[in-house]
Scaffold this motif. Structure first.
Motif, PDB file in Angstrom:
ATOM      1  N   ARG A  79      39.203  29.164  27.787  1.00 10.12           N
ATOM      2  CA  ARG A  79      37.957  29.475  28.502  1.00 10.12           C
ATOM      3  C   ARG A  79      38.198  29.523  30.008  1.00 10.12           C
ATOM      4  NH1 ARG A  79      32.950  26.081  25.729  1.00 10.12           N
ATOM      5  NH2 ARG A  79      32.982  27.151  23.704  1.00 10.12           N
ATOM      6  N   PHE A  80      39.045  28.649  30.492  1.00 12.07           N
ATOM      7  CA  PHE A  80      39.365  28.633  31.920  1.00 12.07           C
ATOM      8  C   PHE A  80      40.007  29.953  32.334  1.00 12.07           C
ATOM      9  CE2 PHE A  80      42.340  27.133  35.387  1.00 12.07           C
ATOM     10  CZ  PHE A  80      41.353  26.990  36.346  1.00 12.07           C
ATOM     11  N   VAL A  81      40.961  30.426  31.558  1.00 13.81           N
ATOM     12  CA  VAL A  81      41.612  31.700  31.849  1.00 13.81           C
ATOM     13  C   VAL A  81      40.601  32.836  31.805  1.00 13.81           C
ATOM     14  CG1 VAL A  81      43.285  33.389  30.992  1.00 13.81           C
ATOM     15  CG2 VAL A  81      43.908  30.966  31.112  1.00 13.81           C
ATOM     16  N   SER A  82      39.733  32.841  30.793  1.00 14.50           N
ATOM     17  CA  SER A  82      38.717  33.895  30.681  1.00 14.50           C
ATOM     18  C   SER A  82      37.784  33.876  31.886  1.00 14.50           C
ATOM     19  CB  SER A  82      37.905  33.713  29.392  1.00 14.50           C
ATOM     20  OG  SER A  82      38.731  33.824  28.253  1.00 14.50           O
ATOM     21  N   LEU A  83      37.405  32.669  32.309  1.00 22.02           N
ATOM     22  CA  LEU A  83      36.536  32.540  33.475  1.00 22.02           C
ATOM     23  C   LEU A  83      37.196  33.112  34.724  1.00 22.02           C
ATOM     24  CD1 LEU A  83      34.067  31.331  34.996  1.00 22.02           C
ATOM     25  CD2 LEU A  83      35.351  29.189  35.141  1.00 22.02           C
ATOM     26  N   LEU A  84      38.474  32.836  34.905  1.00 17.30           N
ATOM     27  CA  LEU A  84      39.187  33.335  36.084  1.00 17.30           C
ATOM     28  C   LEU A  84      39.323  34.847  36.057  1.00 17.30           C
ATOM     29  CD1 LEU A  84      42.000  30.628  36.317  1.00 17.30           C
ATOM     30  CD2 LEU A  84      39.961  30.812  37.743  1.00 17.30           C
ATOM     31  N   ILE A  85      39.555  35.407  34.881  1.00 16.73           N
ATOM     32  CA  ILE A  85      39.658  36.864  34.765  1.00 16.73           C
ATOM     33  C   ILE A  85      38.336  37.514  35.142  1.00 16.73           C
ATOM     34  CG2 ILE A  85      39.935  38.782  33.149  1.00 16.73           C
ATOM     35  CD1 ILE A  85      41.978  37.047  31.647  1.00 16.73           C
ATOM     36  N   VAL A  86      37.233  36.992  34.598  1.00 19.82           N
ATOM     37  CA  VAL A  86      35.909  37.539  34.924  1.00 19.82           C
ATOM     38  C   VAL A  86      35.624  37.391  36.417  1.00 19.82           C
ATOM     39  CG1 VAL A  86      33.428  37.238  34.556  1.00 19.82           C
ATOM     40  CG2 VAL A  86      34.994  37.163  32.612  1.00 19.82           C
ATOM     41  N   THR A  87      36.003  36.245  36.977  1.00 20.95           N
ATOM     42  CA  THR A  87      35.799  36.019  38.416  1.00 20.95           C
ATOM     43  C   THR A  87      36.512  37.070  39.247  1.00 20.95           C
ATOM     44  OG1 THR A  87      35.545  33.630  38.121  1.00 20.95           O
ATOM     45  CG2 THR A  87      36.163  34.400  40.319  1.00 20.95           C
ATOM     46  N   MET A  88      37.775  37.342  38.919  1.00 25.42           N
ATOM     47  CA  MET A  88      38.530  38.322  39.699  1.00 25.42           C
ATOM     48  C   MET A  88      37.983  39.734  39.510  1.00 25.42           C
ATOM     49  SD  MET A  88      40.323  36.371  41.399  1.00 25.42           S
ATOM     50  CE  MET A  88      40.877  37.767  42.399  1.00 25.42           C
ATOM     51  N   LEU A  89      37.512  40.052  38.318  1.00 26.04           N
ATOM     52  CA  LEU A  89      36.885  41.362  38.108  1.00 26.04           C
ATOM     53  C   LEU A  89      35.645  41.513  38.980  1.00 26.04           C
ATOM     54  CD1 LEU A  89      37.181  41.759  34.217  1.00 26.04           C
ATOM     55  CD2 LEU A  89      38.461  43.006  35.973  1.00 26.04           C
ATOM     56  N   GLY A  90      34.937  40.401  39.213  1.00 23.69           N
ATOM     57  CA  GLY A  90      33.751  40.459  40.056  1.00 23.69           C
ATOM     58  C   GLY A  90      34.045  40.771  41.507  1.00 23.69           C
ATOM     59  N   TRP A  91      35.303  40.557  41.934  1.00 18.08           N
ATOM     60  CA  TRP A  91      35.654  40.886  43.312  1.00 18.08           C
ATOM     61  C   TRP A  91      35.840  42.389  43.519  1.00 18.08           C
ATOM     62  CZ3 TRP A  91      35.397  38.139  47.647  1.00 18.08           C
ATOM     63  CH2 TRP A  91      35.244  36.762  47.519  1.00 18.08           C
ATOM     64  N   ILE A  92      35.944  43.151  42.439  1.00 14.31           N
ATOM     65  CA  ILE A  92      36.105  44.601  42.580  1.00 14.31           C
ATOM     66  C   ILE A  92      34.868  45.236  43.207  1.00 14.31           C
ATOM     67  CG2 ILE A  92      36.465  46.772  41.339  1.00 14.31           C
ATOM     68  CD1 ILE A  92      38.188  45.202  39.342  1.00 14.31           C
ATOM     69  N   PRO A  93      33.639  44.981  42.682  1.00 15.95           N
ATOM     70  CA  PRO A  93      32.469  45.557  43.363  1.00 15.95           C
ATOM     71  C   PRO A  93      32.255  45.008  44.767  1.00 15.95           C
ATOM     72  CG  PRO A  93      31.805  44.088  41.574  1.00 15.95           C
ATOM     73  CD  PRO A  93      33.266  44.318  41.424  1.00 15.95           C
ATOM     74  N   LEU A  94      32.668  43.763  45.017  1.00 12.37           N
ATOM     75  CA  LEU A  94      32.545  43.237  46.382  1.00 12.37           C
ATOM     76  C   LEU A  94      33.471  43.993  47.334  1.00 12.37           C
ATOM     77  CD1 LEU A  94      32.347  39.374  45.723  1.00 12.37           C
ATOM     78  CD2 LEU A  94      30.518  40.898  46.502  1.00 12.37           C
ATOM     79  N   PHE A  95      34.666  44.314  46.853  1.00 11.69           N
ATOM     80  CA  PHE A  95      35.576  45.129  47.660  1.00 11.69           C
ATOM     81  C   PHE A  95      34.980  46.518  47.885  1.00 11.69           C
ATOM     82  CE2 PHE A  95      39.232  48.122  47.833  1.00 11.69           C
ATOM     83  CZ  PHE A  95      39.763  47.707  49.042  1.00 11.69           C
ATOM     84  N   GLY A  96      34.369  47.067  46.842  1.00  4.58           N
ATOM     85  CA  GLY A  96      33.715  48.365  46.990  1.00  4.58           C
ATOM     86  C   GLY A  96      32.590  48.326  48.009  1.00  4.58           C
ATOM     87  N   TRP A  97      31.860  47.228  48.049  1.00  3.20           N
ATOM     88  CA  TRP A  97      30.783  47.074  49.029  1.00  3.20           C
ATOM     89  C   TRP A  97      31.344  47.140  50.445  1.00  3.20           C
ATOM     90  CZ3 TRP A  97      26.714  42.524  48.523  1.00  3.20           C
ATOM     91  CH2 TRP A  97      25.656  42.758  49.404  1.00  3.20           C
ATOM     92  N   ILE A  98      32.460  46.463  50.671  1.00  2.00           N
ATOM     93  CA  ILE A  98      33.085  46.478  51.998  1.00  2.00           C
ATOM     94  C   ILE A  98      33.500  47.889  52.393  1.00  2.00           C
ATOM     95  CG2 ILE A  98      35.066  45.684  53.345  1.00  2.00           C
ATOM     96  CD1 ILE A  98      35.186  43.246  51.514  1.00  2.00           C
ATOM     97  N   VAL A  99      34.125  48.592  51.460  1.00  2.00           N
ATOM     98  CA  VAL A  99      34.705  49.900  51.766  1.00  2.00           C
ATOM     99  C   VAL A  99      33.636  50.986  51.864  1.00  2.00           C
ATOM    100  CG1 VAL A  99      36.254  51.698  50.906  1.00  2.00           C
ATOM    101  CG2 VAL A  99      36.909  49.285  50.708  1.00  2.00           C
TER     102      VAL A  99
END
Length: 268
Positions: A79-99
C-alpha cells in the motif's frame, strides 16, 4: 542577507540533528509532522485562505489526511508503494499547471495541491524514519540531498545564472542554477551510494531524478507565491522566509526517493 541565511541554516541543522538523531522515534515523527503542518499553515495563505479560521481548517485537514495515510499504508509495504506511485502521478498535472497556465488562479485546486504535496511528504518521511535498519540515515540523506541541491542551485544561479528557467513563476531561477543543483546533488549521491552499499548506477539515477523533480516542487510554491504577490511564504526563518520556503523541494522529491528506496530494497 547571505550571512543571515547561513546563521539561520546552521540553527536549522542543529535543531534537525537533535530531532533526528537524539529524540526517541515517536517524538521525532511528531516533530516532522509539526514541520509539515507549519508548512500547511503557510500554504493556506498562498491558496487564498487568509482568515485564521480558514487557515486552522486547512491545517487541520492536512493533519487528518496525514493520519489517514498512515492508517492506510503505515505498516503495509504494498500500500505504501501504491500511495507513492499515485502521489508522483499527481505531480504531473501540477507540472502542467506551471508550464501551461501559471497565471491561472483557482482556490480549490490550490487547496488540493497543498494537501497533495504536504501530507504524503510526512508519510514518506515517517515511514522511512521508522525503518529498523538505516531509518534515521535515510531521512538524513533525503534532507541533505534536497538541501545540497538547493544550495548548489542558489550559488550557481547567483554567480553564473543567465538563462531564466521560468520567468513568470520565479524570475531568479535559472538553468545554470539547475545544473549547479544537479552537481551538488551528485556529490551527495556518490556519498550515499557508498554509505548504503547500493549499486551506483541505479542509486545515482534515482538521486538525479529526485533533484530534477525537486525543482518542480520549488516552482509550484513559487507559482502560488507569485499569484498572491508575496516574496516568501512566511517570516519565521530570517533570511529564508517561511517553513514552506525550506521544504517546498522536499514535497516532490521525498515521495520519489522513498519509492526508489522501496524498489532498491531499503524499505521493508
Amino acid at each position: 542577507m547571505l550571512g543571515q541565511r547561513i546563521l539561520t541554516a546552521m540553527g536549522l541543522v542543529a535543531v534537525l540533528a537533535i530531532v533526528l538523531l537524539l529524540l526517541p522515534p515517536a517524538y521525532a515523527v511528531v516533530a516532522l509532522a509539526v514541520m509539515i503542518l507549519a508548512g500547511a499553515w503557510e500554504w493556506a495563505v498562498l491558496a487564498g485562505l487568509e482568515s485564521a479560521a480558514a487557515r486552522i481548517a486547512f491545517t487541520g485537514a492536512c493533519a487528518v489526511l496525514m493520519s489517514a495515510l498512515w492508517w492506510f499504508a503505515g505498516s503495509d509495504l504494498d500500500r505504501f508503494v501504491s500511495l507513492l506511485i499515485v502521489t508522483m502521478l499527481g505531480w504531473i498535472p501540477l507540472f502542467g499547471w506551471i508550464v501551461l497556465a501559471p497565471r491561472h488562479k483557482h482556490r480549490g485546486f490550490a487547496v488540493i495541491a497543498g494537501l497533495w504535496a504536504l501530507a504524503p511528504t510526512w508519510m514518506a518521511l515517517a515511514r522511512l524514519y521508522l525503518q529498523t535498519e538505516h531509518g534515521r540515515e535515510l531521512v538524513v540523506f533525503v534532507l541533505v540531498l534536497a538541501w545540497a541541491a538547493d544550495i548548489g542551485a542558489y550559488f550557481a544561479g547567483r554567480y553564473f545564472g543567465r538563462l531564466r528557467l521560468a520567468p513568470w513563476v520565479s524570475p531568479n531561477k535559472t538553468w545554470e542554477g539547475v545544473l549547479g543543483g544537479l552537481f551538488a546533488g551528485l556529490l551527495v549521491a556518490f556519498a550515499g551510494s557508498a554509505w548504503f552499499g547500493l549499486p551506483r548506477p541505479a542509486f545515482l539515477s534515482l538521486c538525479i531524478a529526485a533533484v530534477l523533480v525537486s525543482v518542480v516542487g520549488d516552482l509550484v510554491e513559487s507559482m502560488f507565491k507569485r499569484q498572491r504577490g508575496v516574496k516568501d511564504s512566511g517570516d519565521l526563518l530570517p533570511g529564508h522566509g517561511g517553513v514552506l520556503d525550506r521544504i517546498d523541494s522536499l514535497t516532490s522529491s521525498v515521495p520519489l526517493l522513498a519509492l526508489g528506496f522501496c524498489w532498491l530494497g531499503l524499505v521493508a
